[in-house]
Design an enzyme around this catalytic site. Structure first.
Site, PDB file in Angstrom:
ATOM      1  N   ASP A   1     -67.154  62.005  65.278  1.00 14.89           N
ATOM      2  CA  ASP A   1     -67.248  63.341  65.853  1.00 14.89           C
ATOM      3  C   ASP A   1     -66.209  63.516  66.951  1.00 14.89           C
ATOM      4  O   ASP A   1     -65.660  62.531  67.477  1.00 14.89           O
ATOM      5  CB  ASP A   1     -68.646  63.576  66.423  1.00 14.89           C
ATOM      6  CG  ASP A   1     -69.716  63.633  65.340  1.00 14.89           C
ATOM      7  OD1 ASP A   1     -69.361  64.035  64.207  1.00 14.89           O
ATOM      8  OD2 ASP A   1     -70.868  63.266  65.611  1.00 14.89           O
TER       9      ASP A   1
ATOM     10  N   HIS B   1     -62.814  62.689  60.597  1.00 14.59           N
ATOM     11  CA  HIS B   1     -63.894  63.514  61.130  1.00 14.59           C
ATOM     12  C   HIS B   1     -65.165  63.414  60.302  1.00 14.59           C
ATOM     13  O   HIS B   1     -66.231  63.911  60.704  1.00 14.59           O
ATOM     14  CB  HIS B   1     -63.424  64.979  61.194  1.00 14.59           C
ATOM     15  CG  HIS B   1     -64.032  65.755  62.322  1.00 14.59           C
ATOM     16  ND1 HIS B   1     -65.130  65.323  63.021  1.00 14.59           N
ATOM     17  CD2 HIS B   1     -63.686  66.949  62.884  1.00 14.59           C
ATOM     18  CE1 HIS B   1     -65.450  66.205  63.957  1.00 14.59           C
ATOM     19  NE2 HIS B   1     -64.587  67.202  63.896  1.00 14.59           N
TER      20      HIS B   1
END
Length: 535
Positions: free
Chosen positions: A510, A506
């Protein structure tokens, strides 16, 4: 003057701390004798002496933080050092231990073969021959284990295996000596300058523990062998005994000549207490049962039914890398499901013609590889990696395909998978899978992957969250195909469904990009015509 420098510390390790110096400036040292111990954020590294001589200067004291290849100390080679390598000395070995120079006469060294890039050491897993055995040229002598692959070591010449220098379980550096073959000799013929010479040199206090022959009472077995006073325990073992409160008498030495290794201390600490053997001296006897702390009978019973096996280097590396991935990456997993009917129908229709033309079976994996390659073009951050403060985007796809083997999980890489056809992908997967199960993969075949696919469905897994394969930023988990009721065009039908899981980093991917990637893979698998139309 010989420099002592920081050895290779491994990928992503940029510094180490000098934990302990086992020698002082002015001390005499032998080649390969442990000088100091370094600590990194991941491992402890022992630094051996690169040559025999006098430790003239310690440049980095205890507590100092140094980088890779930094200067630790200086050795004045030959000054006051052992005379075992001096020409003309009786019984002397004419080489510096582990230096790899061939012996004179008919003695041939057995060396550690090339281990691949970034691999600096290996563990001797199995010796297929013992000292005194007749060997043929190219006959397998032993097997080494590295962090990633197993390496077989063939005999460089025919003759007698005169001496084994590195026993099973010990770690050796790249290009180290493993054994000595007396070329052309018959079984039972002693090798000149071999074990007998090493034993004589060691009896005079000369030669390193690595080259010294094991000395004991005639006919004594390993349990009865008395360690020599000049055999020094491994520095890491001394430190472990001090830290864990284990005395030298509690440890059963497995090193050469009765040398205690770090692993011996761990076994002694974890082993259940037992009455001392009858042949032990009074000073080495364990306390009487009445003096020992009480132990629940169930624990003793369980201990008798346990089996303790040393973790292989491959398994230890897998454990370390997976834990590092969890500790480093901001790992998240998103899920979806795919209707496999279209692919199964297409495969059933063309599998015979495909195999007839390409000489390989049409499996499901090539569809997933192609689908991922297309999706990675649309969502390039899933095919990227973090390098310091930079994000490196890969404009190619080297697809890792996780393969389970008897020794653990390995990930061979299909290079430039985005440029290959279904047939080329299927052939490469079949070849790499076979080599993986046979332990024949090379380092080059497992390096450089940019994205990985893992298929837990072959073992019956219905759902899982795969762990990233660092430094990659994405991994796709495939699972078992299972008939389930689903709604298609307003009707409930039975379809072959598979859950998909995408784990991603992450920090650079995204949620939108991860979900988009997985949806694109789903769309192409449910309508394989998209793969042909590049949609």
């Amino acid at each position: 003057m010989t420099e002592v420098r920081v050895p290779a510390l491994g990928e992503s390790v940029s510094e180490a701390t000098v934990a302990t110096w086992f020698k002082q400036a002015g001390d005499r040292v032998s080649a390969d004798e442990m000088l100091c111990e370094l600590e990194t954020d991941k491992v402890t590294v022992e630094v051996p002496a690169p040559a025999s001589g006098i430790l003239t200067e310690i440049v980095a004291p205890e507590g100092a933080t140094i980088g890779p290849n930094a200067l630790l100390a200086q050795i004045t080679e030959g000054a006051g050092a052992d005379d075992a390598a001096t020409p003309g000395k009786a019984g002397a070995d004419t080489r510096t231990p582990q230096e790899g120079k061939p012996m004179s006469g008919k003695n041939v060294d057995v060396m550690v073969p090339a281990l691949g890039e970034s691999v600096t050491e290996a563990t001797v897993a199995t010796w297929f021959k013992k000292a005194g055995d007749q060997v043929a040229a190219d006959e397998m002598l032993c097997e080494l284990e590295t962090d990633k692959v197993s390496v077989e070591v063939p005999a460089p010449a025919a003759g007698v295996l005169a001496e084994i220098l590195v026993p099973e379980g010990e770690t050796v550096a790249a290009n180290a000596r493993l054994a000595i073959i007396s070329e052309g000799a018959a079984a039972g013929t002693p090798a000149p300058g071999g074990a007998a010479a090493a034993a004589e040199a060691n009896a005079d206090g000369e030669g390193s523990p690595q080259d010294a022959a094991e000395v004991g009472s005639p006919g004594a077995g390993p349990e009865e062998m008395t360690p020599r006073g000049d055999i020094e325990d491994a520095p890491s073992a001394k430190k472990a005994m001090a830290e864990q409160g284990v005395s030298r008498d509690q440890v059963t030495a497995s090193g050469k000549g009765g040398r205690v290794m770090k692993e011996d201390v761990a076994r002694a600490k974890d082993a259940p207490k037992a009455p001392a053997p009858a042949q032990q001296s009074p000073s080495a006897q364990q306390p009487a049962p009445a003096q020992q702390a009480p132990r629940a009978p169930s624990n003793a019973e369980d201990a008798g039914r346990e089996e303790r096996v040393k973790m292989t280097r491959l398994r230890a590396t897998i454990a370390r890398r997976l834990k590092d991935a969890q500790n480093t990456a901001a790992m998240l997993t998103t899920y979806n499901e795919v209707d496999m009917k279209a692919i199964m129908d297409l495969r059933n229709e063309y599998k015979d013609a495909f195999e007839k033309k390409h000489k390989v079976k049409l499996g499901f994996m090539s569809f997933f590889v192609k689908a991922c390659c297309h999706a990675l073009q649309e969502v390039p951050e899933v095919n990227a990696e973090i390098d310091g403060s930079d994000v490196v985007y890969k404009r190619f796809v080297h697809m890792g395909v996780a393969v389970g083997t008897p020794n653990g999980l390995v990930v061979p890489v299909i290079r430039n998978a985005d440029k290959k056809s279904f047939a080329e992908i299927e052939k490469e997967i079949a070849e790499l899978g076979l080599r993986a199960r046979d332990g024949k993969l090379t380092m080059a075949e497992m390096q450089g992957g940019t994205f990985t696919i893992s298929n837990g469905g072959v073992y019956g897994s219905l759902m899982s969250s795969p762990i990233l394969n660092p430094p990659q930023s994405g991994i796709l988990g495939m699972h078992k195909i299972q008939d389930r009721p689903v709604v298609v065009k307003g009707e409930i039908v039975i379809r072959p469904m598979m859950y998909l899981a995408l784990s991603y980093d992450h920090r650079i991917v995204d949620g939108k990009g991860a979900v988009t990637f997985l949806v694109r893979v789903k769309e192409m698998l449910e309508d394989p015509r998209r793969l042909l139309m590049d949609l």
